[in-house]
Design a protein around this motif. Sequence first.
Motif, PDB file in Angstrom:
ATOM      1  N   SER A   1       1.094  -1.117   0.116  1.00  0.00           N
ATOM      2  CA  SER A   1      -0.041   0.145   0.108  1.00  0.00           C
ATOM      3  C   SER A   1       0.831   1.387  -0.012  1.00  0.00           C
TER       4      SER A   1
ATOM      5  N   GLU B   1       0.426   3.697   1.945  1.00  0.00           N
ATOM      6  CA  GLU B   1       0.610   4.023   3.184  1.00  0.00           C
ATOM      7  C   GLU B   1       1.928   3.080   3.920  1.00  0.00           C
ATOM      8  N   GLN B   2       1.991   2.268   3.593  1.00  0.00           N
ATOM      9  CA  GLN B   2       3.163   1.474   3.785  1.00  0.00           C
ATOM     10  C   GLN B   2       4.371   1.992   3.222  1.00  0.00           C
TER      11      GLN B   2
ATOM     12  N   LEU C   1       4.833   5.087   2.644  1.00  0.00           N
ATOM     13  CA  LEU C   1       5.072   6.293   3.544  1.00  0.00           C
ATOM     14  C   LEU C   1       5.669   6.107   4.910  1.00  0.00           C
ATOM     15  N   ILE C   2       5.582   4.759   5.464  1.00  0.00           N
ATOM     16  CA  ILE C   2       6.010   4.641   6.662  1.00  0.00           C
ATOM     17  C   ILE C   2       7.695   3.695   6.518  1.00  0.00           C
TER      18      ILE C   2
ATOM     19  N   ASP D   1       9.384   4.636   3.957  1.00  0.00           N
ATOM     20  CA  ASP D   1      10.042   5.715   3.615  1.00  0.00           C
ATOM     21  C   ASP D   1      11.734   5.402   3.108  1.00  0.00           C
TER      22      ASP D   1
ATOM     23  N   ALA E   1       0.914  14.092  -0.300  1.00  0.00           N
ATOM     24  CA  ALA E   1       1.639  12.933   0.561  1.00  0.00           C
ATOM     25  C   ALA E   1       3.020  12.176   0.052  1.00  0.00           C
ATOM     26  N   TRP E   2       2.948  12.080  -1.579  1.00  0.00           N
ATOM     27  CA  TRP E   2       4.307  11.534  -2.088  1.00  0.00           C
ATOM     28  C   TRP E   2       5.200  12.397  -1.739  1.00  0.00           C
TER      29      TRP E   2
END
Length: 314
Positions: A231, A233-234, A236-237, A239, A267-268
Amino acid sequence: MRKRIFAFLPTTFLLLAPLEGAEPGIVSESAETIRYREVDGTETLLTKHPRRTIVGNASFADPWFTAGGSAIGVPTVRSQQALPEQARDLPRIGVLRSLNLEKIFAMKPDLVLINANLHAHRAVRHHLIDAGIPNVALDYANFHDYIGILDLFCRLNGGSVETNSTAKRIISQVRKLTEEAARLPSPRFAVLFVASGGFVLESGNLNVPTMAEMLGGTNIARQESGRLKYSFEQLLIDDPDIILINTMGDSKALQKKFTRDLISQPAWQQLKAAKTGRVHFLPPELFLYMAGSRYPEAFLHLAKLLHPEKEFTL
């Protein structure tokens, strides 16, 4: 995931003896034959110097011709560039996932090169065995596999990677790049495989992550088997320091779509790789398809992305 053990030696790059019973590789060799252990543990006796070889997977064509082989048939491919020049005018024997048995039988091959990972190829193989047509099933997921296959092909055609000038060049150039990269800091990377349906994360046994790890990178993928659901979201975590994007399909259209849907989003822009300009689309001709004799060029391209502070040359 099964492990392959390879080592760069002072003079060449050799496939070491398998540590476990099911590891693929050459079991024994005589002046006329080679006994080869396939990935499922099956041992196949192959006769050297085949004269009527059918290449069932386009990725096998480059190492086969590099090894001095000749062929009488190859599958249809989307782009002629996926085949070495010697193979581009050969008769077609169907598409990768639907080989034409009738054509294969009519051509009377003395060797058929089969992809061990494709169900359609395994089904074809049963018919080849029943018809008494020699064949071998090969696993080709990354550069390590390429070296093992190239060595097998060289030996089948009466040589070895030590005596084949192209093989020696490929091995020497890749060794030089990986040894230089090993002295540098290890960037954390993600390889995203992008197609029309979205993106997934590539893990360590696939070709691009394998190359990046050989060049000193650390894959954020924690599993070691194929392409993983992943995902945003993952991402982003996790990174990563650098994001490598491999596209399948219309590369330009996919780059536009991925840029519009993700890269352009606020967000990107919070990702470390985005802030430092280290998001890179990889050229499909070097990274979507197996690079074959162009592996040094592909490794050089990747080395420069992973270690921009270093000046690499072949």
